[in-house]
Design a protein around this motif. Structure first.
Motif, PDB file in Angstrom:
ATOM      1  N   THR A 139       0.561  -1.066   0.060  1.00 37.72           N
ATOM      2  CA  THR A 139       0.093   0.061   0.238  1.00 37.72           C
ATOM      3  C   THR A 139       0.730   1.479  -0.410  1.00 37.72           C
ATOM      4  N   THR A 140       0.934   2.050  -0.345  1.00 41.86           N
ATOM      5  CA  THR A 140       1.062   3.508  -0.386  1.00 41.86           C
ATOM      6  C   THR A 140       0.063   4.393  -0.011  1.00 41.86           C
ATOM      7  N   HIS A 141       0.686   4.940   1.178  1.00 40.26           N
ATOM      8  CA  HIS A 141      -0.387   6.100   2.199  1.00 40.26           C
ATOM      9  C   HIS A 141       0.751   7.789   1.721  1.00 40.26           C
ATOM     10  N   VAL A 142       0.395   8.418   2.546  1.00 37.39           N
ATOM     11  CA  VAL A 142       0.040   9.904   1.670  1.00 37.39           C
ATOM     12  C   VAL A 142      -0.243  10.609   2.961  1.00 37.39           C
ATOM     13  N   ALA A 143       1.253  11.533   3.226  1.00 38.28           N
ATOM     14  CA  ALA A 143       1.378  12.246   5.227  1.00 38.28           C
ATOM     15  C   ALA A 143       1.741  13.500   3.622  1.00 38.28           C
ATOM     16  N   SER A 144       0.949  14.404   5.076  1.00 39.23           N
ATOM     17  CA  SER A 144       2.030  15.838   4.596  1.00 39.23           C
ATOM     18  C   SER A 144       1.910  16.999   5.305  1.00 39.23           C
ATOM     19  N   SER A 145       2.649  17.682   5.598  1.00 38.53           N
ATOM     20  CA  SER A 145       3.197  18.537   6.647  1.00 38.53           C
ATOM     21  C   SER A 145       1.649  19.633   7.055  1.00 38.53           C
ATOM     22  N   ASN A 146       0.993  19.753   6.064  1.00 37.81           N
ATOM     23  CA  ASN A 146       0.385  20.741   6.473  1.00 37.81           C
ATOM     24  C   ASN A 146      -1.752  20.312   5.733  1.00 37.81           C
ATOM     25  N   ASP A 147      -1.693  18.949   5.436  1.00 34.25           N
ATOM     26  CA  ASP A 147      -3.117  18.979   4.884  1.00 34.25           C
ATOM     27  C   ASP A 147      -3.234  17.521   5.791  1.00 34.25           C
ATOM     28  N   SER A 148      -4.881  18.074   6.238  1.00 27.48           N
ATOM     29  CA  SER A 148      -5.403  17.784   7.293  1.00 27.48           C
ATOM     30  C   SER A 148      -6.027  16.764   6.476  1.00 27.48           C
ATOM     31  N   LEU A 164       5.775   4.956   1.658  1.00 23.69           N
ATOM     32  CA  LEU A 164       4.704   6.508   2.336  1.00 23.69           C
ATOM     33  C   LEU A 164       5.253   7.760   1.500  1.00 23.69           C
ATOM     34  N   GLN A 165       4.328   8.659   0.479  1.00 25.23           N
ATOM     35  CA  GLN A 165       4.882   9.615  -0.682  1.00 25.23           C
ATOM     36  C   GLN A 165       4.513  10.569   0.987  1.00 25.23           C
ATOM     37  N   ARG A 216       8.444  15.543  -2.146  1.00 28.43           N
ATOM     38  CA  ARG A 216       7.721  14.698  -2.482  1.00 28.43           C
ATOM     39  C   ARG A 216       9.042  13.253  -3.365  1.00 28.43           C
ATOM     40  N   GLN A 217       9.077  12.716  -2.207  1.00 27.06           N
ATOM     41  CA  GLN A 217       9.736  11.574  -2.229  1.00 27.06           C
ATOM     42  C   GLN A 217       9.504  10.258  -1.667  1.00 27.06           C
ATOM     43  N   VAL A 218       9.223   9.201  -2.039  1.00 27.10           N
ATOM     44  CA  VAL A 218       8.854   8.069  -1.730  1.00 27.10           C
ATOM     45  C   VAL A 218       9.411   7.299  -1.086  1.00 27.10           C
ATOM     46  N   VAL A 219       9.248   6.680  -0.270  1.00 31.84           N
ATOM     47  CA  VAL A 219      10.097   6.031   1.011  1.00 31.84           C
ATOM     48  C   VAL A 219       9.289   4.514   1.845  1.00 31.84           C
ATOM     49  N   LEU A 220      10.221   3.587   1.974  1.00 32.23           N
ATOM     50  CA  LEU A 220       9.923   1.781   2.770  1.00 32.23           C
ATOM     51  C   LEU A 220       9.496   2.952   4.030  1.00 32.23           C
ATOM     52  N   ILE A 221       8.803   1.724   3.933  1.00 34.17           N
ATOM     53  CA  ILE A 221       7.960   1.989   5.587  1.00 34.17           C
ATOM     54  C   ILE A 221       8.943   0.821   6.389  1.00 34.17           C
ATOM     55  N   SER A 222      10.394   0.800   7.338  1.00 30.39           N
ATOM     56  CA  SER A 222      10.385  -0.244   7.423  1.00 30.39           C
ATOM     57  C   SER A 222      10.824  -0.939   8.938  1.00 30.39           C
ATOM     58  N   GLY A 223      10.029  -0.143   9.145  1.00 29.43           N
ATOM     59  CA  GLY A 223       9.986  -0.663  11.024  1.00 29.43           C
ATOM     60  C   GLY A 223       8.294   0.345  11.885  1.00 29.43           C
ATOM     61  N   ILE A 224       7.859   0.083  12.149  1.00 30.54           N
ATOM     62  CA  ILE A 224       6.400   0.930  13.182  1.00 30.54           C
ATOM     63  C   ILE A 224       6.643   0.892  14.550  1.00 30.54           C
ATOM     64  N   ARG A 225       6.374   2.425  15.458  1.00 34.75           N
ATOM     65  CA  ARG A 225       6.652   1.695  16.742  1.00 34.75           C
ATOM     66  C   ARG A 225       5.310   2.781  17.463  1.00 34.75           C
ATOM     67  N   HIS A 226       4.422   2.266  17.584  1.00 34.41           N
ATOM     68  CA  HIS A 226       2.555   2.895  17.961  1.00 34.41           C
ATOM     69  C   HIS A 226       3.288   2.987  19.486  1.00 34.41           C
ATOM     70  N   GLN A 255      13.146   4.344   4.894  1.00 36.94           N
ATOM     71  CA  GLN A 255      14.504   3.493   4.212  1.00 36.94           C
ATOM     72  C   GLN A 255      14.134   4.140   2.731  1.00 36.94           C
ATOM     73  N   LYS A 256      15.273   4.478   1.885  1.00 41.41           N
ATOM     74  CA  LYS A 256      14.916   5.094   0.341  1.00 41.41           C
ATOM     75  C   LYS A 256      15.191   3.428  -0.520  1.00 41.41           C
ATOM     76  N   TRP A 257      14.484   3.396  -1.263  1.00 38.08           N
ATOM     77  CA  TRP A 257      14.052   1.893  -2.068  1.00 38.08           C
ATOM     78  C   TRP A 257      14.708   2.675  -3.731  1.00 38.08           C
ATOM     79  N   ALA A 258      15.092   1.391  -3.907  1.00 36.34           N
ATOM     80  CA  ALA A 258      15.945   1.276  -4.814  1.00 36.34           C
ATOM     81  C   ALA A 258      15.355   1.680  -6.478  1.00 36.34           C
ATOM     82  N   ASN A 259      15.328   2.819  -6.692  1.00 33.71           N
ATOM     83  CA  ASN A 259      15.120   3.548  -7.972  1.00 33.71           C
ATOM     84  C   ASN A 259      14.957   2.119  -9.043  1.00 33.71           C
ATOM     85  N   PRO A 260      13.131   1.686  -9.417  1.00 35.12           N
ATOM     86  CA  PRO A 260      12.416   1.095 -10.483  1.00 35.12           C
ATOM     87  C   PRO A 260      13.195   1.064 -12.134  1.00 35.12           C
TER      88      PRO A 260
END
Length: 456
Positions: A245-254, A382-383, A397-407, A421-426
């Motif tokens: 899944t590709t998620h999207v995160a912004s610093s100011n968009d709710s 994560l975008q 506007r970088q897409v990164v890989l989620i390698s760990g989660i801490r709730h 983590q940065k992922w290899a370019n396709p």
């Protein structure tokens, strides 16, 4: 604006129908480690639980599964033991672990005798899965998946039987002709090591002096397989191909996830190329009868004293990096058709390990129009979209890989810290080439010179 109950997380024991709500939760999920959860509860919960864990034959006395419930949905299947409960004067704490850790408590200590992959895994799990901590086992092995682990009866190149010490002369000649044909058809059959389809083969594994978890890791490593737990408590075995899944995160968009405190530091010297060195090979020749016989002899009784020996190499390189580090590893045990894939794998791993960082997600202010932050998983992408006036070129506007989660849940607040983590370019380029140690030149699969060592 509506208020969210972000602390809607519970621990459920499905065997006895008990569900409890913690004060605080520290839940860690990582691609290289077992899942782990530590939760703090009130003294009243501790007083209620103590008889269930301390008394003989009590409901929580035996090890058993535990579910992590977020917003009424089971998000993870974990594993509980009564010794992981700590009772204090004002609070109690409970640890939950990955169900695979339960396999550490059993001993295998035997050799398998001609079993299929499914049979040997089921044998291990059936004997080790006391208390039914693991909810079942499923296999997701591609039908065309092959291994180079010998079966009980070995076969040689192209299915040719391996010759015994008292082979008839006619059989020897037929076998020799078959070898010469294999060399002549070199580009059509690039790998001469015996290979079998994993799902159809029977194997012998030495699992003595190992626990069940070590035994599974041994088989996984031998056959190039993986094993992982699903959220339903199923142990899956195969080659993990996930629809990330590709998620999207912004610093100011709710409307999407809201992020802050991002750190992603690039290495001082980026990696440009990975070279995986396979085994030595001889260029085929079929111009003279003595050359044909020499090829047969070399294949059946290989030596190392040859001027024309070449090294098969798998190469992965980044087209966007012109000046960077070159990583070279030796893997003579790999078949030639696996070298490119290993090179890409090493390149991706190097990029991930050297382009890592963290980002925090704030559930209180995050929206769910694209994806819900409660459904984040290791392996998702994560975008990151910074604000226009935000000076953060490294994550533009970088897409990164989620390698760990801490709730982290504490009272009414919920914070999620993601390892990224940065992922290899396709567009990463991979190729198979051959290197001549004598001439220091490189050749393609048709043994045509493509460039010299100085040009690489």
């Amino acid at each position: 604006m509506t208020c969210k109950d972000t602390n809607n997380i519970h621990i459920r024991f499905p065997r006895i129908g008990l569900e409890i709500r913690p004060y605080t939760v520290d839940f860690r999920i990582d691609r290289t480690e077992f899942d782990y959860l530590n939760a703090k509860f009130s003294k009243e919960v501790g007083d209620y639980l103590e008889p269930y864990t301390q008394n003989e034959n009590a409901a929580l006395r035996p090890p058993q599964p535990a579910e992590v419930v977020m917003d009424g949905e089971v998000s993870h299947w974990l594993y509980f033991r009564p010794q992981w409960v700590t009772y204090g004067e004002t609070n109690c704490w409970i640890e939950l672990h990955d169900p695979q850790k339960h396999l550490e408590y059993s001993v295998v200590d035997y050799k398998t005798d001609g079993l299929t992959v499914e049979e040997v895994y089921r044998k291990i799990i059936d004997e080790a899965n006391t208390n039914d901590i693991i909810n079942g086992i499923e296999f997701d092995i591609p039908e065309n998946a092959e291994s180079h682990v010998p079966e009980e009866t070995l076969s040689g190149p192209g299915g040719m039987p391996l010759m015994g010490p008292f082979m008839e002369p006619e059989s020897f000649l037929d076998a020799g002709n078959r070898v010469v044909d294999l060399w002549r058809d070199y580009d059509e059959e690039p790998d001469y090591r015996p290979s079998q389809k994993i799902t159809e083969s029977k194997y012998k594994f030495d699992l003595r002096n190992k626990n069940a978890l070590e035994s599974i890791h041994t088989i996984n490593n031998e056959l190039g397989l993986e094993s992982w737990m699903t959220h339903e408590g199923i142990l899956k075995v195969g080659r993990q191909i996930v629809d990330h899944t590709t998620h999207v995160a912004s610093s100011n968009d709710s409307r999407v996830w809201r992020y802050s405190d991002v750190e992603l530091m690039p290495p001082s010297t980026p990696i440009r190329m990975v070279v995986v060195n396979g085994g030595m090979i001889d260029a085929p020749n079929d111009t003279k009868e003595e050359d044909r016989l020499e090829s047969v002899a070399e294949f059946l009784w290989p030596t190392t004293d040859h001027e024309d020996d070449l090294i098969a190499q798998g190469v992965a390189q980044r087209p966007d990096v012109l000046d960077g580090k070159i990583v070279s590893i030796d893997a003579p045990e790999l078949s030639r058709d696996a070298l490119e894939a290993r090179a890409y794998q090493v390149l991706a791993s190097e990029m991930m390990n050297n382009n890592s960082g963290t980002v925090e997600i704030n559930p209180d202010t995050s929206g769910t129009e694209i994806t819900d932050w409660r459904n984040v998983n290791v392996g998702d992408f994560l975008q990151l979209i910074p604000a226009e006036d935000e000076e953060c070129k490294d994550i533009d506007r970088q897409v990164v890989l989620i390698s760990g989660i801490r709730h982290n849940v504490d009272g009414g607040s919920w914070n999620i810290k993601l390892n990224i983590q940065k992922w290899a370019n396709p567009a990463t380029q991979t190729t198979l080439r051959y290197f001549s140690p004598d001439s220091t030149n490189y050749y393609n699969e048709d043994f045509e010179e493509i460039y010299t060592n100085d040009d690489r």
